[in-house]
Motif scaffolding. Structure first.
Motif, mmCIF file in Angstrom:
data_model
loop_
_atom_site.group_PDB
_atom_site.id
_atom_site.type_symbol
_atom_site.label_atom_id
_atom_site.label_comp_id
_atom_site.label_asym_id
_atom_site.label_seq_id
_atom_site.Cartn_x
_atom_site.Cartn_y
_atom_site.Cartn_z
ATOM 1 N N ILE A 45 -7.255 1.727 -9.551
ATOM 2 C CA ILE A 45 -7.804 0.435 -9.952
ATOM 3 C C ILE A 45 -6.685 -0.601 -10.043
ATOM 4 N N SER A 46 -5.604 -0.242 -10.716
ATOM 5 C CA SER A 46 -4.488 -1.178 -10.895
ATOM 6 C C SER A 46 -3.889 -1.585 -9.555
ATOM 7 N N LYS A 47 -3.752 -0.624 -8.651
ATOM 8 C CA LYS A 47 -3.219 -0.933 -7.320
ATOM 9 C C LYS A 47 -4.164 -1.865 -6.566
ATOM 10 N N ALA A 48 -5.459 -1.590 -6.641
ATOM 11 C CA ALA A 48 -6.436 -2.435 -5.948
ATOM 12 C C ALA A 48 -6.424 -3.858 -6.500
ATOM 13 N N LEU A 49 -6.211 -3.991 -7.798
ATOM 14 C CA LEU A 49 -6.192 -5.316 -8.419
ATOM 15 C C LEU A 49 -4.883 -6.058 -8.181
ATOM 16 N N GLY A 50 -3.904 -5.389 -7.603
ATOM 17 C CA GLY A 50 -2.586 -5.987 -7.397
ATOM 18 C C GLY A 50 -2.451 -6.847 -6.150
ATOM 19 N N ASP A 51 -3.524 -7.057 -5.425
ATOM 20 C CA ASP A 51 -3.463 -7.856 -4.196
ATOM 21 C C ASP A 51 -4.253 -9.145 -4.377
#
Length: 91
Positions: free
Chosen positions: A9-15
């Motif tokens: 989730i955190s990685k997906a929200l990082g873009d």
């Protein structure tokens, strides 16, 4: 919520483009078709598909086929769990 899911989730929200997609769907408060997302983001179709796949893999979006197109909406339950996980020690 498991740590591996939190990482996805955190990685997906990082873009920034994925955040823009999520914001557009949130503002509409309903399903958003992939063609609408494509027109809004102004990126190549393959790039938009990649971003949507990342959001789906993180379970931030729910998708549904509609003819040849696919429509997307936020997974509100997952967002609530994510927010709770991040803020549970604050309250």
């Amino acid at each position: 919520m498991k740590p591996k899911q939190m990482q996805k989730i955190s990685k997906a929200l990082g873009d920034p483009y994925r955040l823009k997609i999520l914001e557009a769907i949130r503002e509409k408060q309903d399903w958003l078709q992939s063609i609408e997302i494509l027109e809004m983001i102004h990126l190549a179709q393959s790039t938009v598909s990649h971003h949507l796949k990342q959001l789906l893999d993180a379970e931030l979006l729910v998708s549904e086929k509609e003819g040849r197109d696919t429509k997307y909406r936020l997974n509100k339950v997952l967002f609530k769990h994510y927010i709770y996980f991040l803020t549970k020690e604050l309250y």
